[in-house]
Design a protein around this motif. Structure first.
Motif, short mmCIF file in Angstrom:
data_model
loop_
_atom_site.label_atom_id
_atom_site.label_comp_id
_atom_site.label_asym_id
_atom_site.label_seq_id
_atom_site.Cartn_x
_atom_site.Cartn_y
_atom_site.Cartn_z
N ASN A 233 0.82 -1.22 0.00
CA ASN A 233 0.00 0.00 0.00
C ASN A 233 0.85 1.27 0.00
OD1 ASN A 233 -1.75 -2.21 1.38
ND2 ASN A 233 -3.20 -0.67 0.69
N THR A 234 2.08 1.17 0.45
CA THR A 234 2.96 2.33 0.56
C THR A 234 3.89 2.50 -0.63
OG1 THR A 234 4.51 0.97 1.82
CG2 THR A 234 2.93 2.30 3.08
N ASP A 235 3.79 1.61 -1.63
CA ASP A 235 4.70 1.66 -2.78
C ASP A 235 4.41 2.86 -3.67
OD1 ASP A 235 6.28 -0.57 -2.27
OD2 ASP A 235 4.98 -1.93 -3.40
N ARG A 236 5.48 3.47 -4.15
CA ARG A 236 5.42 4.50 -5.20
C ARG A 236 5.43 3.75 -6.51
NH1 ARG A 236 4.67 8.29 -8.34
NH2 ARG A 236 5.92 10.17 -8.52
N ILE A 237 4.40 3.93 -7.32
CA ILE A 237 4.21 3.12 -8.51
C ILE A 237 4.25 4.00 -9.76
CG2 ILE A 237 2.60 1.62 -9.74
CD1 ILE A 237 1.57 0.78 -6.94
N ILE A 238 5.00 3.52 -10.76
CA ILE A 238 5.06 4.19 -12.05
C ILE A 238 4.55 3.21 -13.11
CG2 ILE A 238 6.50 5.41 -13.73
CD1 ILE A 238 6.47 6.62 -10.81
N PHE A 239 3.49 3.61 -13.81
CA PHE A 239 2.92 2.81 -14.89
C PHE A 239 3.49 3.27 -16.22
CE2 PHE A 239 -0.44 2.61 -11.70
CZ PHE A 239 -0.72 1.26 -11.68
N TYR A 240 3.68 2.34 -17.11
CA TYR A 240 3.99 2.69 -18.49
C TYR A 240 3.34 1.65 -19.39
CZ TYR A 240 7.47 -1.04 -19.10
OH TYR A 240 8.10 -2.25 -19.21
N MET B 33 6.90 3.47 -23.02
CA MET B 33 8.03 2.66 -23.52
C MET B 33 8.56 3.19 -24.85
SD MET B 33 10.01 0.11 -22.99
CE MET B 33 10.25 -1.65 -23.05
N LYS B 34 7.67 3.75 -25.66
CA LYS B 34 8.11 4.28 -26.96
C LYS B 34 9.19 5.35 -26.75
CE LYS B 34 6.41 6.23 -31.26
NZ LYS B 34 5.23 6.63 -32.04
N LYS B 35 8.93 6.31 -25.87
CA LYS B 35 9.90 7.39 -25.62
C LYS B 35 11.15 6.82 -24.94
CE LYS B 35 10.16 12.08 -23.85
NZ LYS B 35 10.96 12.32 -22.68
#
Length: 163
Positions: free
Chosen positions: A81-88, A120-122
């Motif tokens: 619950n405390t994770d910093r998450i980055i989606f791509y 992911m493209k960039k």
């Protein structure tokens, strides 16, 4: 929605959980197969098909799963619950934003959830490192809560339009 730059992610690879949420409408591309070939280092794959309500009989609906199913999926992915998450994603549909919404709907702190600007493209255009090695996952015990006020049904929208 919070966006992070490829520079920022590159500098913080080991401080965040990275989630590849690629999904393609066309059948000649498969997000999971592409993830297996190459992904950003330490990324975990989030399958939008698998992590949607499987009981709805509509194509490509990606209806939200039950709270219980969402908690189990995130626990299996080792998300806290405390994770910093980055989606791509590597999708023209920008499926990373759909995954971002699902995490917020089920109670992940919005300040801890972002989308990689350009995806992911960039990342690949800039020549940044990709790998086919799987991230080590330690199962967790994720606990969510639904934010039902984020969803409106047609009659609520129509009523709001009348106002």
């Amino acid at each position: 929605m919070t966006l992070v730059s490829t520079d920022w992610l590159n500098e913080n690879l080991n401080k965040v959980k990275i989630i590849d949420a690629s999904w393609h409408l066309i059948k000649n591309r498969n997000g999971f197969e592409e993830y297996n070939k190459e992904h950003i280092e330490n990324a975990i794959f989030f399958d939008l098909d698998k992590n949607s309500n499987q009981k709805k009989n509509l194509p490509h609906g990606h209806f939200l799963p039950s709270l219980n199913d969402h908690e189990k999926a995130l626990s299996d992915m080792g998300i806290l619950n405390t994770d910093r998450i980055i989606f791509y994603c590597y999708s023209d549909l920008i499926s990373s934003c759909r995954a971002w919404f699902q995490f917020i709907y089920f109670g992940h702190n919005p300040r801890l959830v972002s989308v990689l600007n350009g995806g992911m493209k960039k990342w690949k255009i800039e020549g940044r490192k990709v790998t086919n090695l799987k991230a080590k996952i330690n199962p967790s015990k994720y606990k969510g809560r639904e934010n039902k006020n984020m969803i409106k049904i047609k009659s609520q929208i129509e009523e709001n339009i009348k106002k």
